[in-house]
Design a protein around this motif. Sequence first.
Motif, short mmCIF file in Angstrom:
data_model
loop_
_atom_site.label_atom_id
_atom_site.label_comp_id
_atom_site.label_asym_id
_atom_site.label_seq_id
_atom_site.Cartn_x
_atom_site.Cartn_y
_atom_site.Cartn_z
N THR A 79 -11.01 -3.32 -6.63
CA THR A 79 -10.92 -4.74 -6.33
C THR A 79 -9.46 -5.19 -6.26
N GLU A 80 -8.57 -4.31 -6.73
CA GLU A 80 -7.14 -4.63 -6.67
C GLU A 80 -6.34 -3.36 -6.91
N GLN A 126 -7.16 -5.42 -1.43
CA GLN A 126 -7.87 -6.70 -1.49
C GLN A 126 -9.22 -6.56 -0.80
N ARG A 145 -9.04 -3.79 3.59
CA ARG A 145 -8.09 -4.70 2.95
C ARG A 145 -8.17 -6.05 3.63
N GLN A 167 -2.47 -3.40 -7.27
CA GLN A 167 -1.26 -4.22 -7.24
C GLN A 167 -0.05 -3.38 -7.64
N ASN A 177 -0.56 -6.21 -2.91
CA ASN A 177 -1.89 -5.75 -3.30
C ASN A 177 -2.46 -4.95 -2.14
#
Length: 606
Positions: free
Chosen positions: A110-111, A149, A235, A113, A146
């Motif tokens: 979900t991420e 996404q 993404r 980063q 990120n």
Amino acid sequence: MNDPLSPQSNDSQKRLLVALLLSFAVTAGWMFLFPPPPAAPGADDAGATTTGTTQDAGTTAQAALPPSGEGTPPPTGTPSDATPPPPARQVEMMRKDSVYRFSSLGAGLTEAQLQGVKLREQHSLTLAQGWQLLVGKEVPPAPQMNLAQPVPNEPLPLSVTIEGSSPLPKNVPYTVEEKKGGGAESVTFTGRQGPWEVVKVLQWPHEGFELTYTIQVKNTSGQPQNGELQVHYGRAIDPNFEHAPSFFGGVGNLSRSACWVDEKLHNMNPGDDKPEDTKGQIHFFGINQQYFLSALYPLDGPRPGHCILTATPTARQVTAAFPLSVGAGETVTLRLGGYLGPKDPDLMAVVPGPELRQAAGLGEAVFHPKLEDTVDFGIWAVICKILLGIMKFFHGLTGNWGVAIILLTVVVKLVLLPLTYRSMVSMEEVKKLQPRMEEIRKKFADNREQQNVEIMKLYQEAKVNPLGGCLPLLIQMPVWIALFTALRNSFDLYGEPFFGPIWRDLTYKDPTYLLPLALGISMIITQKMQPQMMDATQAKIMTWFVPGIFTLTLLQYPAGLSLYIFTNNILSIAQQYGLRKWLDRKNKPQAGGGTPAVATAGGKRK
């Protein structure tokens, strides 16, 4: 041959449905005639544990799954109805340079980063924000990059699905087991649905941007299963941080859905037609952006399959599909490597790197996917690499990429000094012909064609090349284009500042527009200092119109390019002034030396 005892046969499914209905009827009758005593606290949880599958310590229990091959949920009132699938669990894993967040519903990212000053989105600054920085005010920094996404209503990045007669959907609930500490960290997902049991293991060292991704697919049924194993990476895109390139609108920084099949890299931007053929040996696939890359590749070498690329203004997606054939009770394993980080050629050239090989227990004989080839300098690759090599040398001495660009300009000027000298000599010779050229223009004012013919004859008689003054500029053009290409593609220059609070990223435009305006003024001065070899109208166009168009074009282009051209213009002004003074001193003895002057009326010699 259709086996009537197979869980996938129609007769078997009918008998199973009849058995479930009879069981429901018997259970309902028993509950009606002999109601059970009130349940003690915790009895419901104990019942869920007995009906659920065996779990690893510390993980959430998973609801009982339907028998293999059964595609419909059990009728209302069965024991499994009392144990719904657990809510999605969020898992956070920290690395030195990244933070990964996973969801157990679909077992995907979900991420992802990235951490660090340079590992941010490119900051889009307005004119007002640029001037705020100039007077010492601060503006909010750009968010961290990120690379994962999620796209709404689409499979999560790193999720898997199976297409075929027994499909595996994108939102299967998985159990989770984490392993932290030591030389490597990992997270293991286990999911079961239909005839499938899927175990996904992601492992990575503490440092770097690489990971390994192992997918094990087990056929728990008594029948062979065939289909297509699909690995997804998508993404979601915020249009505020990405824009398409245009002539007056800047270089653009669009991310692209990408897949390297056979010997060709397929990239897809929004609005592009889908690639005609993405079937073949898959080397890697993912999301390819200007300065960052998310890529997965088969660790054991290119694998046959095909890619599905999608690109919209708000999403980029790629799916790699591999043929799947699993015998009854057998397990198929797909080993992938991953790179989620900056497009640093030094890092990508060694993928999979030694830290990953050591952490994952990989040998030396692993597939190298050539991710560094995603840094595409095009036809300017040779010049770009030379310029980057020179700038890296100066950056090592000064620690500032802006100063490195200035010193690069000085080096190019010194290399072109002989040509510049010849150009100045040629222009001075043309300057001497100006009176005769004016006479020709007046004489043939109504016949432009004859005017040009006579001027060319004059050049030939004087043995002057009118284009000699353009030669240094023509040689500089490839340097400008190559520097622009390097700024647009090199992560070394990305996010690197010059001086002061405003020029914080040499690969982004000057938000105050001071550099392009100074460049335009310096270009006008340079044009005015050159001898005019054309009529008044053409001279005005070259002096005012061309610098104006050039300035407007560079308003949205990288500040590093404006800095180079501005420095080049300043050096050209100084060079022209110095060479002209030197030529004047050189020509003075020729004008008055050696031969006595003609006597004046008084008979005296001077």
